[in-house]
Design a protein around this motif. Structure first.
Motif, PDB file in Angstrom:
ATOM      1  N   SER A  18       3.508 -54.289  29.451  1.00  0.00           N
ATOM      2  CA  SER A  18       4.472 -53.799  28.459  1.00  0.00           C
ATOM      3  C   SER A  18       5.081 -52.469  28.882  1.00  0.00           C
ATOM      4  N   VAL A  27       1.995 -61.593  29.151  1.00  0.00           N
ATOM      5  CA  VAL A  27       3.207 -60.898  28.727  1.00  0.00           C
ATOM      6  C   VAL A  27       4.372 -61.220  29.649  1.00  0.00           C
ATOM      7  N   TYR A  72       2.288 -47.773  21.673  1.00  0.00           N
ATOM      8  CA  TYR A  72       2.002 -49.083  22.254  1.00  0.00           C
ATOM      9  C   TYR A  72       0.961 -49.859  21.440  1.00  0.00           C
ATOM     10  N   ASN A  73       0.296 -49.193  20.525  1.00  0.00           N
ATOM     11  CA  ASN A  73      -0.793 -49.817  19.772  1.00  0.00           C
ATOM     12  C   ASN A  73      -0.350 -51.104  19.077  1.00  0.00           C
ATOM     13  N   GLU A  74       0.793 -51.055  18.388  1.00  0.00           N
ATOM     14  CA  GLU A  74       1.260 -52.215  17.643  1.00  0.00           C
ATOM     15  C   GLU A  74       1.562 -53.391  18.574  1.00  0.00           C
ATOM     16  N   THR A  75       2.191 -53.090  19.699  1.00  0.00           N
ATOM     17  CA  THR A  75       2.529 -54.144  20.657  1.00  0.00           C
ATOM     18  C   THR A  75       1.274 -54.814  21.207  1.00  0.00           C
ATOM     19  N   VAL A  76       0.326 -54.001  21.624  1.00  0.00           N
ATOM     20  CA  VAL A  76      -0.887 -54.545  22.241  1.00  0.00           C
ATOM     21  C   VAL A  76      -1.776 -55.229  21.208  1.00  0.00           C
ATOM     22  N   ALA A 123      -1.042 -56.907  18.757  1.00  0.00           N
ATOM     23  CA  ALA A 123      -0.552 -58.253  18.432  1.00  0.00           C
ATOM     24  C   ALA A 123      -1.191 -59.310  19.323  1.00  0.00           C
ATOM     25  N   TRP A 124      -1.762 -58.894  20.451  1.00  0.00           N
ATOM     26  CA  TRP A 124      -2.395 -59.812  21.384  1.00  0.00           C
ATOM     27  C   TRP A 124      -3.920 -59.847  21.238  1.00  0.00           C
TER      28      TRP A 124
END
Length: 338
Positions: free
Chosen positions: A151, A183, A310-314, A316-317
């Motif tokens: 990301s 990703v 980046y917390n929200e993006t990661v 989600a996985w």
């Protein structure tokens, strides 16, 4: 009482006392419940795996009345001789060995000293009646580190530097690669070792820095550093190369690079050490093989506040990372050669 019978009674009593003393001396040395020995995989001060283990010991010392003795790679081989000569309160009731390199050593000691309990951390399959094998799989948190790297990457090329090649480090590599490619299926993942076949790779920041510099020059812009104290060499390289980032391991390593360490894939060795000591002291310690990871909260991602977005993006996985970790662990039980 007749003097003759009095003397005979004293002699008989003395013989009984002597016999009891001899019998007691022939019994196995009873280990002291509140004495714990710990063998580290490196010297303290690695700012990573070993320091996390020590933090668990220190927390137990604060909570419980505990005598401890610590060993490092340069002196751990003295342990058998010490056990053979140590009696009473100095003899340990629990011995903790930290690191995959001690698997054979722990197994041998546990067989020789069945009266002592052993906690073998990251020594897969060594569990027995008096040994708890506590493997902390890093597949899941490494998967999330791969998601983060992919990301954050601008070049489409990320790397991972490991201290050496081992089954334990394979989980880092496999998880990181799978997460990054989840990703971006076309991303390049470049693996490297500080010293492929020796544990010296965890204590050689100079070589780690040289490997990282080469990766950064070749277009890798995020490196997952999985090499203990050698991580500091990777961080030095990132610090001197603009636009390049790193991800730490085992402990929160953001303070070592507040401008370029995106996050750390933490491994709660401290929690495993503390729990093992507590279980030993309260009598609930059991042997066998345990595997913990992302699902149990023993691993995870801790973000540098600078890159917390980046917390929200990661996150989600995370569910996919947990499911992938379960599949990974199942796949390891199959008799298939890599």
């Amino acid at each position: 009482m007749d003097r003759k019978y009095l003397i005979l009674s004293v002699i008989v009593a003395a013989v009984i006392v002597l016999a009891v003393a001899v019998a007691v001396s022939m019994l196995p040395h009873e280990p002291a419940a509140n004495t714990v020995y710990i063998v580290y995989g490196s010297e303290k001060g690695d700012l990573s795996y070993t320091d996390s283990a020590y933090q668990g010991l220190a927390a137990a010392q604060e909570k419980f009345s505990l005598a401890t003795r610590e060993f490092i790679p340069s002196d751990y081989e003295t342990l058998p001789a010490i056990l053979n000569t140590t009696k009473g309160s100095e003899r340990p009731g629990l011995i903790i060995t930290v690191g995959f390199q001690y698997a054979g050593f722990t197994r041998q000691l546990a067989q020789q000293y069945p009266d002592i309990e052993f906690l073998a951390i990251d020594q897969s399959g060594t569990g027995s009646g008096n040994t708890r094998s506590s493997e902390i799989t890093s597949y899941g948190d490494s998967y999330l580190a791969g998601v983060l790297a992919a990301s954050a990457s601008k070049t489409g090329r990320v790397g991972i530097i490991m201290g050496m090649q081992s089954d334990v480090l394979d989980a880092f590599l496999d998880g990181y690669t799978d997460g990054a490619r989840a990703v971006n299926s076309s991303i390049s993942v470049d693996p490297a070792y500080v010293h492929q076949y020796t544990t010296n790779g965890f204590s050689d920041p100079t070589v780690a820095g040289q490997v990282a510099e080469g990766m950064y020059r070749n277009g890798t812009d995020v490196i997952f550093a999985c090499a203990g104290y050698s991580n500091t060499g990777v961080f030095d390289a990132a610090n001197t190369t603009p636009g390049r980032y790193a991800i730490g391991t085992d402990s929160d390593q953001s303070p070592l690079g507040p401008q370029f360490v995106l996050a750390s894939a933490v491994k709660r060795v401290d929690r495993v050490v503390y729990t093992g000591i507590a279980d030993h002291l309260n009598g609930s310690f059991t042997g066998g093989n345990q595997v913990t990871g992302l699902n149990e909260g023993v691993t995870g991602i801790v973000y540098n506040p600078k890159f917390a977005f980046y917390n929200e993006t990661v996150n989600a996985w995370k569910t996919q990372a947990q499911e992938s970790e379960e599949k990974y662990l199942v796949s390891r039980t199959k008799p298939v050669q890599k």
